[in-house]
Motif scaffolding. Structure first.
Motif, mmCIF file in Angstrom:
data_model
loop_
_atom_site.group_PDB
_atom_site.id
_atom_site.type_symbol
_atom_site.label_atom_id
_atom_site.label_comp_id
_atom_site.label_asym_id
_atom_site.label_seq_id
_atom_site.Cartn_x
_atom_site.Cartn_y
_atom_site.Cartn_z
ATOM 1 N N GLU A 169 8.837 -0.069 -8.222
ATOM 2 C CA GLU A 169 8.154 -0.203 -6.940
ATOM 3 C C GLU A 169 8.020 -1.667 -6.540
ATOM 4 N N ALA A 170 7.824 -2.551 -7.521
ATOM 5 C CA ALA A 170 7.707 -3.973 -7.216
ATOM 6 C C ALA A 170 8.988 -4.498 -6.592
ATOM 7 N N VAL A 171 10.142 -4.072 -7.106
ATOM 8 C CA VAL A 171 11.413 -4.521 -6.526
ATOM 9 C C VAL A 171 11.576 -3.949 -5.118
ATOM 10 N N ARG A 172 11.120 -2.728 -4.883
ATOM 11 C CA ARG A 172 11.174 -2.160 -3.533
ATOM 12 C C ARG A 172 10.328 -2.984 -2.572
ATOM 13 N N VAL A 173 9.148 -3.406 -3.038
ATOM 14 C CA VAL A 173 8.291 -4.253 -2.202
ATOM 15 C C VAL A 173 8.973 -5.588 -1.926
ATOM 16 N N LEU A 174 9.617 -6.157 -2.950
ATOM 17 C CA LEU A 174 10.309 -7.434 -2.766
ATOM 18 C C LEU A 174 11.458 -7.296 -1.768
ATOM 19 N N CYS A 175 12.214 -6.226 -1.883
ATOM 20 C CA CYS A 175 13.332 -6.008 -0.959
ATOM 21 C C CYS A 175 12.818 -5.857 0.470
ATOM 22 N N GLY A 176 11.781 -5.044 0.647
ATOM 23 C CA GLY A 176 11.193 -4.904 1.973
ATOM 24 C C GLY A 176 10.563 -6.191 2.466
ATOM 25 N N GLY A 177 9.933 -6.947 1.542
ATOM 26 C CA GLY A 177 9.340 -8.232 1.906
ATOM 27 C C GLY A 177 10.390 -9.226 2.366
ATOM 28 N N PHE A 178 11.515 -9.274 1.661
ATOM 29 C CA PHE A 178 12.616 -10.128 2.107
ATOM 30 C C PHE A 178 13.077 -9.720 3.503
ATOM 31 N N GLY A 179 13.154 -8.410 3.720
ATOM 32 C CA GLY A 179 13.569 -7.929 5.033
ATOM 33 C C GLY A 179 12.620 -8.381 6.130
ATOM 34 N N ILE A 180 11.317 -8.315 5.869
ATOM 35 C CA ILE A 180 10.327 -8.742 6.864
ATOM 36 C C ILE A 180 10.431 -10.233 7.141
ATOM 37 N N CYS A 207 0.826 -1.211 0.000
ATOM 38 C CA CYS A 207 0.000 0.000 0.000
ATOM 39 C C CYS A 207 0.860 1.261 0.000
ATOM 40 N N SER A 208 1.955 1.250 0.766
ATOM 41 C CA SER A 208 2.799 2.439 0.873
ATOM 42 C C SER A 208 3.488 2.764 -0.446
ATOM 43 N N TYR A 209 4.058 1.745 -1.093
ATOM 44 C CA TYR A 209 4.814 1.984 -2.316
ATOM 45 C C TYR A 209 3.907 2.226 -3.518
ATOM 46 N N PHE A 210 2.846 1.446 -3.642
ATOM 47 C CA PHE A 210 2.016 1.544 -4.842
ATOM 48 C C PHE A 210 1.050 2.719 -4.794
ATOM 49 N N SER A 211 0.688 3.176 -3.581
ATOM 50 C CA SER A 211 -0.301 4.254 -3.490
ATOM 51 C C SER A 211 0.207 5.542 -4.138
ATOM 52 N N SER A 212 1.507 5.801 -4.040
ATOM 53 C CA SER A 212 2.049 7.033 -4.617
ATOM 54 C C SER A 212 1.965 7.042 -6.137
ATOM 55 N N ALA A 213 1.848 5.859 -6.740
ATOM 56 C CA ALA A 213 1.813 5.779 -8.200
ATOM 57 C C ALA A 213 0.401 5.881 -8.769
ATOM 58 N N ILE A 214 -0.633 5.866 -7.919
ATOM 59 C CA ILE A 214 -2.012 5.848 -8.409
ATOM 60 C C ILE A 214 -2.339 7.052 -9.290
ATOM 61 N N PRO A 215 -1.997 8.300 -8.896
ATOM 62 C CA PRO A 215 -2.322 9.436 -9.785
ATOM 63 C C PRO A 215 -1.678 9.321 -11.156
ATOM 64 N N VAL A 216 -0.414 8.892 -11.202
ATOM 65 C CA VAL A 216 0.269 8.778 -12.494
ATOM 66 C C VAL A 216 -0.305 7.624 -13.311
ATOM 67 N N ILE A 217 -0.684 6.538 -12.641
ATOM 68 C CA ILE A 217 -1.324 5.417 -13.348
ATOM 69 C C ILE A 217 -2.599 5.891 -14.039
ATOM 70 N N LEU A 218 -3.426 6.652 -13.315
ATOM 71 C CA LEU A 218 -4.665 7.163 -13.906
ATOM 72 C C LEU A 218 -4.369 8.111 -15.060
ATOM 73 N N LEU A 219 -3.311 8.921 -14.913
ATOM 74 C CA LEU A 219 -2.933 9.842 -15.974
ATOM 75 C C LEU A 219 -2.566 9.075 -17.249
ATOM 76 N N TYR A 220 -1.785 8.010 -17.105
ATOM 77 C CA TYR A 220 -1.406 7.198 -18.262
ATOM 78 C C TYR A 220 -2.628 6.519 -18.885
ATOM 79 N N LEU A 221 -3.495 5.944 -18.050
ATOM 80 C CA LEU A 221 -4.655 5.216 -18.566
ATOM 81 C C LEU A 221 -5.603 6.151 -19.319
ATOM 82 N N PHE A 222 -5.816 7.357 -18.787
ATOM 83 C CA PHE A 222 -6.724 8.301 -19.425
ATOM 84 C C PHE A 222 -6.134 8.927 -20.687
ATOM 85 N N ASN A 223 -4.837 8.662 -20.930
ATOM 86 C CA ASN A 223 -4.206 9.164 -22.148
ATOM 87 C C ASN A 223 -3.907 8.048 -23.138
ATOM 88 N N GLY A 224 -4.652 6.941 -23.037
ATOM 89 C CA GLY A 224 -4.621 5.918 -24.069
ATOM 90 C C GLY A 224 -3.678 4.755 -23.850
#
Length: 341
Positions: A311-322, A280-297
Motif C-alpha cells: 500500500e505504501a508503494v501505491r501511495v508513492l505512485c499516486g503521490g508522484f502522479g499528483i 486514507c483511501s489505501y490504508f483504511s482498507s487494511a485497518i481490520p486486518v491490522i487489528l486482527l494481526y495485533l490481537f493475535n500477538g
C-alpha cells in the motif's frame, strides 16, 4: 429551486420504495434458488436455519439450511429472520442484497443529476463505462493468460482517461490538453515506481497477501499501480487546467506568467490534501486486518511491514502522479496558449 427540491424528494421516495420492492419481491427474477429465513438458531459454530423457498418449482416449500457462524464475521455473515439468501443443496451461499445496491446506485445518480445536471449524468455514464472496461480487461486477461497484463492495463488507461474527459467536456482544445497531460503524468509516475522496483529487486515488498493468486503476482501488482495512478493524476490535471481556464475566461487581460503563477498556487494548495486522500483511501482498507494481526500477538512493526508495504508503494505512485501533474499540466497549458497567441 422549490420545484427542483420537490422533484428531488419525490424521486428519492421512489428510489426508497423501489429498493424495498426489489429487495423483498424480486425473487422470481433469479434462476438460483432463493429462500426467506423464518427461524434461525446458533449451535456449534453453525447457523441452523428454517426457511421457505421463494422461487422456482419448490416455491413455498419449507427447507433446512446451514451457514457457518463466526462472532467477528471475517468469513461469514450473521443472518436474521426475514433475510433472503441464495443456497445450494442445504448450504447458504450468500445474502440477497440487490435492493440495497439499487438504492445506493440510484441515490448516487440522483445526487449527480441534482447537483451537476447534464454534467452529472455524463459523469455517471463515464463511471459505468470505465467500470465496464475495467471488468472487461480483467475478464480478457483471465481468458488469455498468456498475454501480458501491463499492455492491457495501458489500453484501459487510454480508454478510461479519454472517456472521462471527452464525454464530459467534448473533443476540444482544453480536453485534449488535459488528456495529453494526464497520460504523460501517469506514465511518468508509473515509470518511476517500475524502474525503482526493478533496480531494488522488490526488496522490502511483502507479496504474501497476493500468494493466493494462480498468476504471476508482480504484473498484477504493477497493473494495480497503474490503475491507481489514473485517478490521482486525472483529478489534479483537471483541477489545475480548469482553474486556469476559468481565470482566463473571467479576465482576458491576464498574462501567461500570471496564469502559471496561479496554477502553481492552486497545485500547492491541493497537492497536500490529495496525498492525504490517497493515504486514507489505501490504508483504511487494511485497518481490520491490522487489528486482527495485533490481537493475535504480532508486533506493531511486523504487522505494518507485512500489510502496508504494498500500500505504501501505491501511495508513492499516486503521490508522484499528483506532484508531477502540476508542472506537466502547466507545461501543456502554456504550450496551448502560446499557439493561440
Amino acid at each position: 429551486m422549490k420545484r427542483k427540491i420537490t422533484l428531488g424528494i419525490i424521486t428519492t421516495l421512489i428510489c426508497i420504495f423501489g429498493s424495498l420492492f426489489i429487495q423483498n419481491y424480486s425473487g422470481n427474477w433469479y434462476q438460483q434458488p432463493l429462500a426467506k429465513i423464518q427461524k434461525i438458531e446458533i449451535k456449534d459454530n453453525q447457523q441452523l436455519i428454517q426457511a421457505i423457498v421463494v422461487n422456482g418449482a419448490a416455491k413455498g416449500k419449507e427447507i433446512a439450511l446451514v451457514a457457518p457462524y463466526q462472532e467477528n464475521e471475517i468469513e461469514s455473515v450473521h443472518l436474521k429472520k426475514g433475510n433472503q439468501v441464495f443456497y445450494q443443496g442445504n448450504e447458504v451461499m450468500e445474502k440477497k442484497r440487490d435492493g440495497f445496491v439499487f438504492f445506493m446506485v440510484s441515490l448516487l445518480l440522483l445526487t449527480l443529476l441534482f447537483v451537476g445536471g447534464k454534467t452529472g449524468l455524463t459523469t455517471f455514464i463515464s463511471a459505468l463505462l470505465n467500470s465496464s472496461a475495467l471488468f472487461f480487461t480483467i475478464w480478457f486477461y483471465r481468458e488469455h493468460a498468456s498475454l501480458s497484463l501491463i499492455p492491457m492495463t495501458m489500453v484501459y488507461m487510454f480508454f478510461s482517461v479519454a472517456i472521462t474527459l471527452f464525454l464530459i467536456d467534448g473533443i476540444q482544445k482544453n480536453s485534449l490538453q488535459k488528456f495529453v497531460a494526464t497520460i504523460v503524468t501517469i506514465l511518468t509516475a508509473f515509470g518511476i515506481c517500475y524502474f525503482t522496483m526493478a533496480i531494488l529487486q522488490d526488496k522490502g515488498l511483502r507479496f504474501e497477501d497476493m500468494g493466493v493468486l494462480t498468476r504471476p503476482y508482480r504484473p498484477i501488482y504493477l497493473a494495480s499501480l497503474l490503475i491507481g495512478a489514473i485517478g490521482a493524476s486525472l483529478d489534479t490535471v483537471v483541477t489545475v487546467i480548469s482553474t486556469l481556464e476559468e481565470i482566463e475566461l473571467r479576465n482576458n487581460k491576464v498574462t501567461l506568467k500570471q496564469l502559471i503563477q496561479s496554477g502553481k498556487t492552486v497545485g500547492n494548495d491541493i497537492s497536500g490534501t490529495m496525498i492525504n486522500v490517497l493515504i486514507c483511501s489505501y490504508f483504511s482498507s487494511a485497518i481490520p486486518v491490522i487489528l486482527l494481526y495485533l490481537f493475535n500477538g504480532w508486533s506493531f512493526g511486523q504487522t505494518i511491514n507485512m500489510l502496508l508495504s504494498l500500500e505504501a508503494v501505491r501511495v508513492l505512485c499516486g503521490g508522484f502522479g499528483i506532484l508531477l501533474s502540476i508542472p506537466i499540466s502547466l507545461f501543456f497549458f502554456a504550450i496551448g496558449r502560446r499557439r493561440i497567441q
